[in-house]
Scaffold this active site. Structure first.
Site, PDB file in Angstrom:
ATOM      1  N   ASP A 453      -7.472 -14.428  -2.548  1.00 47.89           N
ATOM      2  CA  ASP A 453      -6.570 -13.404  -3.068  1.00 47.89           C
ATOM      3  C   ASP A 453      -5.023 -13.913  -3.049  1.00 47.89           C
ATOM      4  O   ASP A 453      -4.804 -15.216  -3.327  1.00 47.89           O
ATOM      5  CB  ASP A 453      -6.113 -12.764  -1.690  1.00 47.89           C
ATOM      6  CG  ASP A 453      -6.224 -11.388  -1.956  1.00 47.89           C
ATOM      7  OD1 ASP A 453      -6.013 -10.870  -2.865  1.00 47.89           O
ATOM      8  OD2 ASP A 453      -6.376 -10.677  -0.447  1.00 47.89           O
ATOM      9  N   ASP A 523      -8.285  -2.675  -4.539  1.00 49.86           N
ATOM     10  CA  ASP A 523      -8.742  -1.571  -4.147  1.00 49.86           C
ATOM     11  C   ASP A 523      -8.823  -0.809  -3.315  1.00 49.86           C
ATOM     12  O   ASP A 523      -8.574   0.003  -2.177  1.00 49.86           O
ATOM     13  CB  ASP A 523      -7.108  -2.273  -2.535  1.00 49.86           C
ATOM     14  CG  ASP A 523      -6.931  -3.721  -2.272  1.00 49.86           C
ATOM     15  OD1 ASP A 523      -7.536  -4.046  -1.908  1.00 49.86           O
ATOM     16  OD2 ASP A 523      -5.702  -4.177  -2.277  1.00 49.86           O
TER      17      ASP A 523
HETATM   18  C1  DGJ Z   1      -6.040  -7.328  -0.754  1.00 51.93           C
HETATM   19  C2  DGJ Z   1      -7.401  -7.445  -0.782  1.00 51.93           C
HETATM   20  O1  DGJ Z   1      -7.890  -6.929  -2.541  1.00 51.93           O
HETATM   21  C3  DGJ Z   1      -8.200  -6.593   0.235  1.00 51.93           C
HETATM   22  O2  DGJ Z   1      -9.191  -6.189  -0.293  1.00 51.93           O
HETATM   23  C4  DGJ Z   1      -7.734  -7.366   1.314  1.00 51.93           C
HETATM   24  O3  DGJ Z   1      -8.316  -8.203   1.422  1.00 51.93           O
HETATM   25  C5  DGJ Z   1      -6.396  -8.016   1.823  1.00 51.93           C
HETATM   26  N1  DGJ Z   1      -5.850  -8.338   0.264  1.00 51.93           N
HETATM   27  C6  DGJ Z   1      -6.099  -8.157   3.283  1.00 51.93           C
HETATM   28  O4  DGJ Z   1      -5.241  -8.928   3.042  1.00 51.93           O
END
Ligand code: DGJ
Length: 708
Positions: A453, A523
Site C-alpha cells: 500500500d 477503496d
Molecule cells: C488503503 C487501502 O486502499 C485499503 O484497502 C486498506 O488496505 C487501508 N489502506 C489500510 O490502511
C-alpha cells in the site's frame, strides 16, 4: 516485423495490423513519416520529410515531426531532451550515428554533433498485440558531467485530420478511473502527476480518436500509456498548422539528473498503438500486451485465486481470534486466499502509529504470525499480508531511531498526511531496510500474497545529506528503488503475488505492472459506483489485474444497499474477492455466496484470460453490459446489470460481440435455449429481461460441436 529501407532511409515497424515508420530526412533530421494501418507494400511507406517554415517566425526544425526532439535551435514545443553541458551550453544537436535490428527490437543511436553524448532510441514490436514500446537512453560518453533537465520517452504524431478528441482517465480517492473526453483545442493539454506517485487524479493513459467519432467498434484511435509510477507527464500539443504532437515521460518539474562520465539514464517506456476498430479493439490490444508481455516475471498465466481481505470487516480492530473466525467462514464459502490487512504489527491500533515497525504485535497475535498462517493453511487457503513499506509514522520505533530517514527540508515543517511521513527511498540504507524486512517476512513465513500500500503523496522532497546538485534526483530514485526492491523480492520469492494498492487505485500504471501482478482499483466498494470505475479501468488495463471485493450490503461510501447477487456480479467482472464482515452472514447468505463463488470458478478463465467487449456503457444506459470471450472463441460470458427500470419500458437489446461469425453457439436465458451463429447473435441481439432496481444476470455462450 522491423525493416530498414536503405533507399528511403526509413525504419518500418510493422505489427499484424499497423505500421509505424520514421526515418532520416535529407537535412539530417529524424522524423516520423507514417503511423496507421499496415500497408500492403513496403514501397508504399513514405520517406521522412520536413515541414516548411512559416515566414520568419517558425522554422522547419520546430515544425517537423521529430522522433526525439532535443531542445536547442528554433524549437518551441515540448522537447524530449533538454541538457546542459559542462561549459554551460544548453543546445543539443543529435545526429544519426548507427542502428541495430535484433528480432523485434530496434535501437537507433544518435550522437551529439560536438559533445560526447549519445542517445539510443529503443523500440520493441509486439506484433500480435499490435503494440509498440519505445524508450530513450542518454549516455555520457565523455569525461564531464551532463545535466539532464528533461528526458521524455518519445513523441508520437497522429495523422492529420479535421479534429481529434482526447479520452483520458481522471478521478480522486474513491472515484478513480473516470472516463473524460474533450475535443483537442489549438493549445497544449498536459496530463500529469507531481505527487511522486502515479495519482488517483489522473492516469498515464491517453487515446486520441480521429474526427472525434470513434465508438466501441469503429473509428481510428492513437493511444498509449507511460510505464512509470513517479512524477509523469503526457503533453498533447495542437499547433496552428493542425499538427498534433504527443510526448510522454518523466515529469521535468523539479527534476534534474547529473549524468556522470560513462553513465546512462534510461527513460521509462511509452507503450502505444493505433487501431481503426474503436475503443474496444484499443483496450483488447492493451490487455493482450499486459497479459502476454508486460510483467517481467510472467505471472499472468493460469487463474488468480479468489481472495478474502479483512480490511472492511475489522479496520484496525484486528486480532488472532477475529481473523481466525473470518478465515473459517471464508474457507467454507470457497475462498482460496486469506489476506490480513492493516493493524497486525507494532503499536498499530489506528493510523496514528506503528508504520515502520514491521513485527507482529504479540498482544493481538499471541501465537505470532505463524499461528494465523497455520490456521489459514489448515483450512486449505493461502495466506496474504498487507504492508506499507515506503511509509513511517512519527510515532514509531523506527522513526525514533532514524528521524533522518524521511524526505525533509531542514527548517521546514514535515507535512503529515494520514499521520504519516515518507521514507527516503533514494537512500541506500532505507532501500536495504525495506528489502530486508520484506525478505525476512517472506522467508520466515508461508506468505503467498503481498498487498503493498501507499497512502500519501511525497512532500518536502529534501535529502539534506545528498550532494546539492543531486538533490532533485529523489523523485526518480524513489520510483526506480521501488522497482528494484520488488524485482529483488520477486527473484527470491517467485511464487508470491504482489498487489499494488495506493489508498485504492493511486498507483496503477504499466510501470508498476512490470513488477506487481494485480492492483486494487479503488477503496470505493459500492457495486454500482464500481461499474463506472471498472469501465474506465478496462479502457487501459485488463480485467485479470482488477481486484474487486464483495463488501457489506449497506456500503460505507454512500449507504446504498444492494443484493448479494448484484454485489457478486459486479465483482465477478474482474478478479473476484470478498471484503465483507463474514460473521454477519446468515446461513442463507453463506449458501448463496458459496454458490456464486463456485459459479465464478467455472467462468473465471474466460473473464481473466479472455477478450473483453463492452456492449452497453453505464455512462449512457441504465442497462450495462460487458462480455468476455476466450481467445479460441469456444466460450463466452455476458453480464447484464440493470440500474433501474423507468415507466415499465422495454430494456435495450444486447448485441453480443466477439463470437466467431460462422460458429453456432447456445445460450440459456431464463430457461430458454437460444441457438444461433455468432453473426446472428451480433446482428439480431438478445433480450435479457430484468425488472426492478439493481438487478443483474450472467449468461454463458457455448460453441456447439460440429458433427462430422
Ligand atoms: C488503503 C487501502 O486502499 C485499503 O484497502 C486498506 O488496505 C487501508 N489502506 C489500510 O490502511
Amino acid at each position: 516485423m522491423i525493416k530498414f529501407s536503405t533507399d528511403k532511409k526509413i525504419w518500418i515497424l510493422e505489427t499484424d495490423d499497423t505500421a509505424y515508420v520514421f526515418g532520416i530526412t535529407p537535412g539530417g533530421l529524424i522524423t516520423a513519416s507514417y503511423f496507421g494501418a499496415k500497408l500492403p507494400r513496403v514501397e508504399d511507406y513514405p520517406a521522412a520529410g520536413e515541414q516548411p517554415a512559416w515566414a520568419s517566425f517558425t522554422n522547419m526544425e520546430g515544425q517537423s515531426y521529430e522522433e526525439f526532439s532535443c531542445w536547442g535551435g528554433p524549437r518551441y514545443n515540448e522537447p524530449c531532451l533538454k541538457v546542459e553541458f559542462h561549459d554551460g551550453v544548453r543546445d543539443a544537436v543529435a545526429e544519426y550515428k548507427s542502428h541495430a535490428i535484433k528480432e523485434n527490437m530496434l535501437t537507433v543511436t544518435l550522437k551529439d554533433k560536438f559533445y560526447e553524448m549519445e542517445i539510443d532510441l529503443v523500440y520493441e514490436v509486439f506484433a500480435d498485440a499490435n503494440i509498440i514500446k519505445k524508450s530513450s537512453r542518454v549516455k555520457n560518453t565523455g569525461s564531464n558531467d551532463i545535466i539532464i533537465d528533461q528526458i521524455l520517452s518519445g513523441a508520437i504524431y497522429p495523422q492529420q485530420a479535421n479534429e481529434y478528441r482526447l479520452t483520458h482517465l481522471c478521478g480522486r480517492w474513491i472515484g478513480e478511473t473516470q472516463l473524460m473526453q474533450q475535443v483537442i483545442p489549438e493549445a497544449k493539454i498536459t496530463l500529469e502527476s507531481r505527487k511522486g506517485f502515479t495519482g488517483h487524479h489522473a492516469n498515464p493513459f491517453f487515446a486520441l480518436d480521429k474526427n472525434s467519432n470513434a465508438d466501441e467498434q469503429h473509428g481510428e484511435i492513437y493511444f498509449g500509456e507511460l510505464a512509470y509510477s513517479g512524477n509523469w507527464k503526457i503533453c498533447i500539443e495542437k499547433d496552428n498548422f493542425n499538427s498534433i504532437k504527443i510526448t510522454a515521460g518523466i515529469h521535468d518539474f523539479d527534476f534534474r539528473w547529473i549524468l556522470k562520465a560513462g553513465e546512462s539514464f534510461n527513460a521509462p517506456a511509452l507503450v502505444y498503438g493505433y487501431t481503426a476498430d474503436g475503443f474496444g479493439q484499443m483496450s483488447r490490444n492493451l490487455h493482450k500486451y499486459q497479459l502476454k508481455y508486460l510483467n517481467k516475471f510472467n505471472t499472468n498465466s493460469g487463474n488468480r485465486k479468489i481472495l478474502y481481505n479483512s480490511w472492511e470487516a475489522t479496520f484496525f480492530s484486528i486480532d488472532e481470534a477475529g481473523q481466525k473466525k473470518l478465515a473459517a467462514i471464508a474457507a467454507e464459502t470457497g475462498v482460496e486466499l486469506f489476506v490480513m490487512d492493516d493493524g497486525w504489527f507494532g503499536e498499530r491500533h489506528s493510523d496514528k502509529a506503528g508504520l515502520g515497525d514491521w513485527f507482529i504485535n504479540n498482544k493481538k497475535f499471541p501465537e505470532g504470525l505463524k499461528g494465523l498462517i497455520n490456521h489459514v493453511k489448515s483450512l486449505g487457503m493461502d495466506f496474504g499480508l498487507w504492508v506499507e513499506p515506503e511509509m513511517i509514522n512519527a510515532d514509531s520505533d523506527l522513526y525514533r531511531e532514524h528521524p533522518e530517514w524521511i524526505y525533509h527540508f531542514p527548517n521546514r515543517k514535515n507535512t503529515e498526511m494520514r499521520n504519516q511521513l515518507v521514507l527516503n527511498l533514494a537512500r541506500k540504507d532505507v532501500q536495504q531496510f525495506v528489502f530486508s524486512f520484506m525478505d525476512k517476512l517472506l522467508s520466515e513465513n508461508e506468505i503467498s500474497f503481498i498487498k503493498w500500500d501507499l497512502n500519501r503523496a511525497i512532500s518536502e522532497p529534501g535529502y539534506p545529506s545528498a550532494e546539492k546538485n543531486e538533490m532533485r534526483q529523489v523523485w526518480v530514485e524513489h520510483t526506480f528503488a521501488l522497482y528494484e526492491i520488488i524485482g529483488l523480492l520477486k527473484a527470491k520469492h517467485p511464487k508470491v503475488i504482489f498487489q499494488s494498492c495506493s489508498g485504492g487505485g493511486g498507483r496503477v500504471d504499466m510501470g508498476v505492472l512490470e513488477y506487481f501482478d494485480q492492483v486494487w482499483p479503488s477503496d470505493n466498494t459500492d457495486a454500482f459506483d464500481r461499474l463506472l470505475i471498472q469501465e474506465g479501468f478496462t479502457y487501459a488495463y485488463c480485467p485479470k489485474i482488477m481486484e474487486a471485493w464483495v463488501t457489506d450490503k449497506k456500503n460505507w461510501v454512500n449507504g446504498r444497499e444492494l443484493s448479494l447477487e448484484y454485489r457478486f456480479h459486479s465483482c465477478m467482472m474482474g478478479n473476484l474477492g470478498i471484503g465483507e464482515n463474514l460473521t454477519k452472514w446468515n446461513d442463507e447468505e453463506k449458501a448463496e455466496a458459496k454458490k456464486l463463488i463456485s459459479e465464478y470458478k467455472e467462468i473465471r478463465h474466460v473473464i481473466q484470460n479472455g477478450e473483453l467487449y463492452r456492449l452497453l456503457s453505464p455512462r449512457s444506459s441504465h442497462l450495462f453490459s460487458v462480455m468476455y470471450v476466450t481467445e479460441d472463441k469456444n466460450e463466452a460470458v455476458l453480464f447484464a446489470m440493470l440500474q433501474c427500470n423507468h415507466f415499465g419500458k422495454e430494456l435495450p437489446k444486447i448485441f453480443p460481440q466477439g463470437l466467431d461469425s460462422n460458429s453456432v453457439y447456445t445460450v440459456n436465458i431464463d430457461g430458454n435455449d437460444i441457438v444461433m451463429s455468432g453473426k446472428a447473435f451480433a446482428n439480431i441481439g438478445i433480450e435479457i429481461k430484468l425488472k426492478g432496481d439493481f438487478k443483474s444476470k450472467i449468461v454463458k455462450f457455448i460453441k456447439m460441436k460440429v458433427e462430422s
